[in-house]
Design a protein around this motif. Structure first.
Motif, mmCIF file in Angstrom:
data_model
loop_
_atom_site.group_PDB
_atom_site.id
_atom_site.type_symbol
_atom_site.label_atom_id
_atom_site.label_comp_id
_atom_site.label_asym_id
_atom_site.label_seq_id
_atom_site.Cartn_x
_atom_site.Cartn_y
_atom_site.Cartn_z
ATOM 1 N N GLN A 1 -27.125 19.028 69.161
ATOM 2 C CA GLN A 1 -27.284 18.623 67.768
ATOM 3 C C GLN A 1 -26.467 17.361 67.500
ATOM 4 O O GLN A 1 -25.397 17.166 68.083
ATOM 5 C CB GLN A 1 -26.847 19.745 66.815
ATOM 6 N N VAL A 2 -26.994 16.542 66.637
ATOM 7 C CA VAL A 2 -26.271 15.342 66.216
ATOM 8 C C VAL A 2 -25.560 15.684 64.913
ATOM 9 O O VAL A 2 -26.231 16.049 63.936
ATOM 10 C CB VAL A 2 -27.239 14.159 65.998
ATOM 11 N N PRO A 3 -24.219 15.626 64.891
ATOM 12 C CA PRO A 3 -23.506 15.955 63.651
ATOM 13 C C PRO A 3 -24.057 15.135 62.475
ATOM 14 O O PRO A 3 -24.223 13.922 62.573
ATOM 15 C CB PRO A 3 -22.050 15.577 63.974
ATOM 16 N N GLY A 4 -24.349 15.822 61.376
ATOM 17 C CA GLY A 4 -24.886 15.150 60.197
ATOM 18 C C GLY A 4 -26.396 14.991 60.226
ATOM 19 O O GLY A 4 -27.004 14.634 59.217
ATOM 20 N N PHE B 1 -24.255 20.823 72.537
ATOM 21 C CA PHE B 1 -23.347 19.956 71.804
ATOM 22 C C PHE B 1 -23.529 20.215 70.313
ATOM 23 O O PHE B 1 -24.654 20.179 69.800
ATOM 24 C CB PHE B 1 -23.611 18.471 72.118
ATOM 25 N N SER B 2 -22.428 20.514 69.637
ATOM 26 C CA SER B 2 -22.447 20.793 68.204
ATOM 27 C C SER B 2 -23.414 21.931 67.871
ATOM 28 O O SER B 2 -24.029 21.967 66.809
ATOM 29 C CB SER B 2 -22.850 19.523 67.428
#
Ligand SMILES: [Fe+2]
Length: 300
Positions: free
Chosen positions: A237-240, A287-288
């Motif tokens: 996941q991409v933060p935000g 990730f995240s």
């Protein structure tokens, strides 16, 4: 900064991110909690432990120990939305890890990774959303994982096999009617579009992969709650921004967590999509998007 130092810094960042993503996928297990107001007034809350996408390899001791610890959450009901196995020898270690939870009322459906061993694939195919198993040929004979042994281990303990089937459990005085489908990602779902049991106190639809045709059918049939997995929350996941892909036709926004699903003319169903607690052994990275189990507390 010179070009050489910039390249060096970029490489170090990449290696560090990859290392962290491996650590997150294999060690950073988490229990999330959500609340779904789906019970009739006056019914006691029910704690549902939603497990998904364990993808167990026998050597994954931290995961097995973490699974074992989940019994301390004292759930009233366990629902397993499939993709349990990643190795032909994983049934016994899995059943060992879930031993205490198998004494709790439960229900399950299968995903493709209960039937087929994982294969090394081009990661780019995942990002394009195309990782379905090719069903051309004699696919039933090609199923190489011991799904029948897994089914027997679960049903022996009283868990409901909901693969294209219905079932019923009474939990803390609440009569729950379940409808399930076999893995939609393999197009094994057989939807009869019949209304769920309207005499029960609560109706729950269960599927491995949250394809829209399945969510639509469960919603139209009157299920107040739908449980699914499969997406791994996108894994990276991409933060935000969130998940980049869902590996099916559900939108990225609902790649994991508690949301709703509605079809025209019907009340909305609550939908919980688990990000799961495993990955393919060939892509052990998150990730995240920590590996998870979720306690879905059902309330009035
Ligand atoms: Fe999975």
């Amino acid at each position: 900064m010179g070009l050489g130092r910039r390249l060096g810094a970029t490489a170090a960042l990449g290696i560090g991110t990859l290392g962290y993503s491996y650590l997150e996928a294999t060690r950073r297990f988490v229990v999330r909690e959500v609340t779904a107001p789906v019970l009739p007034a006056g019914h006691e809350p029910i704690r549902v432990l939603h497990l998904s996408d364990i993808h167990l390899v026998p050597t994954q001791l931290p995961k097995r120990e973490w699974l074992n610890s989940l019994a301390e959450l004292e759930p009233d009901l366990v629902v397993d939305t499939g993709d349990n196995l990643a190795h032909p020898d994983s049934v016994a270690p899995l059943v060992g890890g879930l031993a205490k939870l198998l004494n709790v009322p439960g229900a399950f459906v299968f995903g493709s990774n209960d039937y087929f061993s994982p294969k090394l694939k081009n990661p780019a195919s995942y990002l394009r959303g195309g990782t379905g198993v090719d069903r051309e040929g004699d696919w039933e004979r090609e199923r190489d994982l011991p799904f029948d042994a897994l089914r027997a281990a679960f049903t022996r303990q009283g868990w409901l096999d909901l693969n294209n089937d219905r079932g019923e459990l009474t939990v803390k005085g609440t009569r729950i009617a379940f409808t399930g489908v076999d893995d939609p990602h393999l197009r094994l779902d057989r939807l009869d579009h019949q209304p769920a049991d309207l005499t029960a106190d609560l109706r729950i639809g269960v599927a491995h992969a949250p394809y829209l045709r399945v969510l639509d059918s469960f919603n139209a049939a009157g299920n107040e709650l739908i449980l699914a997995g499969h997406t791994h929350g996108g894994q990276l996941q991409v933060p935000g921004f969130g998940a980049l892909v869902t590996n099916c036709d559900i939108d990225r926004r609902r790649a994991n967590g508690l949301h709703q699903h509605r079809t025209p003319g019907h009340d909305a169903s609550w939908l919980h999509v688990s990000a799961g607690c495993g990955t393919s052994p060939y892509t052990p990275f998150r990730f995240s998007c920590r590996p998870e189990a979720t306690v879905v507390t059902l309330t009035g």
